[in-house]
Design an enzyme around this catalytic site. Structure first.
Site, PDB file in Angstrom:
ATOM      1  N   VAL A  45      11.797  -0.688 -13.190  1.00 10.33           N
ATOM      2  CA  VAL A  45      13.095  -0.415 -13.807  1.00 10.33           C
ATOM      3  C   VAL A  45      14.111   0.053 -12.759  1.00 10.33           C
ATOM      4  CG1 VAL A  45      14.316   0.900 -15.590  1.00 10.33           C
ATOM      5  CG2 VAL A  45      12.017   0.043 -16.042  1.00 10.33           C
ATOM      6  N   CYS A  46      13.662   0.858 -11.804  1.00  8.13           N
ATOM      7  CA  CYS A  46      14.583   1.341 -10.761  1.00  8.13           C
ATOM      8  C   CYS A  46      15.071   0.194  -9.875  1.00  8.13           C
ATOM      9  CB  CYS A  46      13.912   2.417  -9.908  1.00  8.13           C
ATOM     10  SG  CYS A  46      13.528   3.919 -10.832  1.00  8.13           S
ATOM     11  N   THR A  47      14.181  -0.747  -9.588  1.00  3.86           N
ATOM     12  CA  THR A  47      14.581  -1.915  -8.799  1.00  3.86           C
ATOM     13  C   THR A  47      15.579  -2.760  -9.578  1.00  3.86           C
ATOM     14  OG1 THR A  47      12.477  -1.919  -7.603  1.00  3.86           O
ATOM     15  CG2 THR A  47      13.731  -3.987  -7.625  1.00  3.86           C
ATOM     16  N   ALA A  50      18.982  -0.957  -9.488  1.00  7.40           N
ATOM     17  CA  ALA A  50      19.644  -1.091  -8.181  1.00  7.40           C
ATOM     18  C   ALA A  50      20.207  -2.497  -8.005  1.00  7.40           C
ATOM     19  CB  ALA A  50      18.661  -0.755  -7.058  1.00  7.40           C
TER      20      ALA A  50
END
Length: 158
Positions: A45-47, A50
């Site tokens: 999810v963080c990728t 970003a």
């Protein structure tokens, strides 16, 4: 919870992927910015989040708004993440979690950053905050909507 709109955002200094320390009051002096807090580099999810900010980076630039990502990862990890995903904005390292805490972006006890995004105006007053731990795209979309709304307010006041 998050910092409330209308509240002055806390100033801070953190190491940056630029190789220098980043101080909000200096590096974004007189400039609006999006600060997004996220749990960890290289997670799914963080990728995605970003990459969503990267993909719409031109829109943020058109609004003359800086984008800054903050997590507790160290600078070497941030640099790998930034390079692998061609991120055109700075990532800041808050290893101790003090800035995350000041922005109410730290999950108590486990001390992992929450997924929360702030829009700060040119005086660094919080104008919008969006929090959703599991949905990354909504963060970027909410900030674009906020910027469009701010722009239309300016236009109607002219």
């Amino acid at each position: 919870m998050s910092l409330k709109p209308g509240k002055k955002a806390p100033d801070f200094t953190l190491p940056s992927t630029s190789g220098k320390n980043f101080t909000l009051s200096q590096n974004c002096k007189g400039k609006a910015c999006i600060i997004y807090f996220y749990p960890k580099d290289f997670t799914r999810v963080c990728t995605a989040e970003a990459c969503d900010f990267r993909n719409l980076f031109g829109a943020f630039r058109n609004f003359d708004v800086a984008v800054i990502g903050i997590s507790r990862d160290d600078i070497p990890t941030h640099l790998k993440f930034q390079k692998e995903y061609n991120l055109p904005f700075e990532l800041l390292s808050d290893e101790k979690g003090n800035v995350c805490n000041a922005y109410d972006a730290l999950i108590p006890l486990i001390r992992i950053p929450k997924r929360i995004t702030y829009f700060l105006d040119k005086e660094h007053v919080v104008r919008a905050a969006f929090s959703d731990m599991f949905e990354s795209k909504a963060h970027v979309n909410e900030m674009i909507k906020t910027l469009q709304s701010e722009e239309s307010k300016k236009s109607s006041n002219s």
